[in-house]
Design a protein around this motif. Sequence first.
Motif, short mmCIF file in Angstrom:
data_model
loop_
_atom_site.label_atom_id
_atom_site.label_comp_id
_atom_site.label_asym_id
_atom_site.label_seq_id
_atom_site.Cartn_x
_atom_site.Cartn_y
_atom_site.Cartn_z
N ARG A 368 20.11 50.79 6.07
CA ARG A 368 20.04 52.09 6.73
C ARG A 368 20.74 53.18 5.92
N SER A 369 21.61 52.80 5.02
CA SER A 369 22.29 53.81 4.21
C SER A 369 21.33 54.57 3.31
N SER A 370 20.14 54.00 3.07
CA SER A 370 19.16 54.67 2.21
C SER A 370 18.33 55.70 2.96
N ILE A 371 18.38 55.68 4.31
CA ILE A 371 17.63 56.67 5.08
C ILE A 371 18.33 58.02 4.98
N HIS A 372 17.57 59.09 4.89
CA HIS A 372 18.14 60.43 4.82
C HIS A 372 18.99 60.67 6.07
N PRO A 373 20.20 61.22 5.91
CA PRO A 373 21.07 61.42 7.08
C PRO A 373 20.41 62.20 8.21
N GLU A 374 19.54 63.16 7.87
CA GLU A 374 18.90 63.96 8.92
C GLU A 374 17.82 63.18 9.67
N ASP A 375 17.37 62.04 9.12
CA ASP A 375 16.27 61.28 9.73
C ASP A 375 16.75 60.05 10.49
N ARG A 376 18.03 59.70 10.38
CA ARG A 376 18.50 58.46 11.00
C ARG A 376 18.42 58.50 12.52
N ALA A 377 18.83 59.62 13.10
CA ALA A 377 18.79 59.74 14.56
C ALA A 377 17.35 59.64 15.06
N HIS A 378 16.42 60.29 14.34
CA HIS A 378 15.01 60.22 14.73
C HIS A 378 14.49 58.79 14.61
N TYR A 379 14.89 58.08 13.56
CA TYR A 379 14.45 56.70 13.39
C TYR A 379 14.95 55.83 14.55
N ASP A 380 16.22 55.96 14.89
CA ASP A 380 16.78 55.17 16.00
C ASP A 380 16.09 55.50 17.31
N GLU A 381 15.77 56.77 17.51
CA GLU A 381 15.11 57.18 18.75
C GLU A 381 13.73 56.54 18.88
N VAL A 382 12.96 56.56 17.78
CA VAL A 382 11.61 55.97 17.81
C VAL A 382 11.69 54.47 18.04
N ARG A 383 12.60 53.79 17.35
CA ARG A 383 12.72 52.35 17.50
C ARG A 383 13.18 51.96 18.90
N GLN A 384 14.15 52.69 19.45
CA GLN A 384 14.62 52.39 20.80
C GLN A 384 13.56 52.68 21.84
N ARG A 385 12.78 53.75 21.64
CA ARG A 385 11.71 54.05 22.59
C ARG A 385 10.63 52.97 22.55
N ALA A 386 10.31 52.48 21.36
CA ALA A 386 9.31 51.41 21.25
C ALA A 386 9.82 50.14 21.92
N ALA A 388 12.03 50.00 24.41
CA ALA A 388 12.09 50.23 25.86
C ALA A 388 10.71 50.14 26.50
N LEU A 389 9.67 50.58 25.77
CA LEU A 389 8.31 50.53 26.30
C LEU A 389 7.60 49.23 25.98
N ALA A 390 8.33 48.30 25.32
CA ALA A 390 7.75 46.99 24.94
C ALA A 390 6.50 47.17 24.10
N GLN A 391 6.54 48.16 23.19
CA GLN A 391 5.40 48.38 22.31
C GLN A 391 5.39 47.33 21.20
N PRO A 392 4.26 46.66 20.98
CA PRO A 392 4.22 45.63 19.93
C PRO A 392 4.30 46.19 18.52
N SER A 393 3.99 47.46 18.35
CA SER A 393 4.02 48.05 17.01
C SER A 393 4.24 49.55 17.13
N PHE A 394 4.69 50.15 16.04
CA PHE A 394 4.88 51.60 16.00
C PHE A 394 4.88 52.05 14.55
N GLU A 395 4.68 53.36 14.36
CA GLU A 395 4.70 53.97 13.04
C GLU A 395 5.69 55.14 13.06
N ILE A 396 6.29 55.39 11.91
CA ILE A 396 7.26 56.49 11.81
C ILE A 396 7.33 56.95 10.36
#
Length: 684
Positions: A368-386, A388-396
């Motif tokens: 995760r240290s390689s992710i741009h600092p401004e994008d880490r929160a967005h990445y965590d949000e998308v992964r946590q939302r997926a 929580a919704l039990a989505q089998p796959s997602f794109e970001i």
Amino acid sequence: MSTPSDELRGDARAAQTRAGLSAVPWLTEAAELGAFLVAYYVAYMFGMSFSDASSAPFWFPDSVLLCALLVVRPSRWWLYIAAALPIRLFSEVSAGVPTWFLLTTFGIDVAKAVVAAAALRRLVDDPLRWRTIRDFLVFGAIAVVLVPAASAFAGAAARSARGFDYWIAWEEWLLGDALAQLVITPLILYWLVRPPRLKLTFDRIGEAALLLLGLAASGYWAMHGGDEAMGAASRLFAPVPFLFWAAIRFGMRGASGAVGIMAILAVHAALTGEQSFVGSSPAATALGLQQFLLLWAVPLCLVAILIEQRDASGAALRESEQRFREMANSAPVLMWTAGVDGRAQFFNQKWLDFTGHRLDAELGDGWRSSIHPEDRAHYDEVRQRAAALAQPSFEIEYRLQRTDGAYRWILQSTAVRHGTAGEVLGHVSTAVDITERKQAEELGRTIEHVQRLATLGELTALIAHEVRQPLTAALLNLDAGEHLLKIGDTSKDAFKEILHDLRHDTLRAADAIGRIRELVHRHRTEMLPLETNDIVVNVLRLVAGDALRRRVKIVAELGSNLPCVRGDAAQLQHVLLNLINNAMDVVEDSEGAHTITVRSRPAAHGVEIAVADTGRGIPPEALPRLFESFYTTRARGLGLGLTIARTIVTAHGGQISAANNVPAGATFRFTIPAMPQDAKLTSS
């Protein structure tokens, strides 16, 4: 212990050898038949070694015949059966036995072998090998229990005709057949039909030699007597550790070979009257051998198969993991896997080359240290939302730091990994570098915005006309109000009318400015349900003043009951505005009627909007290149308007085209796919 892949390679080599001998098929068949006759003769001699007064503890011929029928194709079974008959009738051990009895027992043996071989060929994938416990249980149920038990009724009847007790004969017949299939058949299949292909390492050879020596010594001592203080029953347990050693370390080959050695030692001791069998009758001796060998053969085979199955599963898993790693490392994408907790477990070589990091530094959450600092929160949000919704796959999309320190845009696609039982094991993700695509999109948006601004410059007169008219009316109303005040007329109704007109004119001016601002404003694309005619009407309002100034007549032919479409209102208005402006430029410079017709009508799976003019038409050589970037037929044109229009229409899933009219002019038309009928309309 050989793995399944070793077995397959060995079978392939055996097949190649047989293929090499197929040039002389009669010689191959003769060699196979000769080997069978020798084995059957030896087995029959051993089977008849005890005495005619008691059934043999192992009926060896059953195993040899069954193995032969499992190996050769069914169309050749008759040949092997016929070849075995003379051995049963004319061997020296058959002397004194009635011919009818020899023929009857031979017929029973043939029926047993045919039924068992046919059933095993049908129910077991590889009848020459027991890959699973199921295979062994099927073999045991058919060849060891059902077929011997059923044939024992006929065999006991034949023996009772010679004066033997029926049920004793039935038990002896059943145990002799069952034990032969359990002890001798595995020995033939694993050591003769498919010889072992062991890895001849020094440690392996030494272990096998030590095991063989220990088994032979302990087995000989157990069968041939020893310390009188120890009973025969106690001595029989001496070989047990070596038996399980063979099963655990060498699988079914070890188990079958060890049981075979014990069987040979036991039979030899019984035939020579060693101390373990002194004073026993032939029937008691046979029963003792059967009980002893049956006691150890079944658990040893089960242990051996379980060990082989475990090793095969482990080997298959390691081979699968190795194939996955090779595939992942050769894949042209970044690839990694994570557990159910989201922590990374594996990264392919492409990822390591991209980031310039070691694998151990990336595992867990290190990557995760390689992710741009401004994008880490967005990445965590998308992964946590997926999650929580039990989505089998997602794109970001996010930025990832490359080994040279530069941040690159990547598109990550993540899917769930499942185990063989359907359980969730974690996730597998792939990513591709989309930096060039993002740059191209940004460039496209910039060009589109520039084109809109250029269009705005062309609409200066339109803006002046649209805004000046309501403002002039407002000034006139203000003058009228001042005049009424000067003359002392303070009629409430007069001032209410003036205020009403002022409000109306102000709203007209604001509406005109809002429509123009929405058209040229640079914004993100929003695909919403739209009413097509609303788009056309709004654009016609914008160009009405310019058309009047240019003395161009615009005719609207709008279809009714059109389906709604999904799109971005500003972008679609831009397309239509560009086509109308181009048409006005053409008809303004041409002779004859200056008329433009704007049509909307249903089309295949959507709605079509067309702009037809009465101008000079499109040169034939220009038609194929109209929508190319920087291609224009106008002296002051940029060559971007139609290119951007095509990009917008294509992004909406539609098509745009142009054609000349007859007798004059040209028509540009574009289509937008229709929305489902239950879509909710959004005001444009």
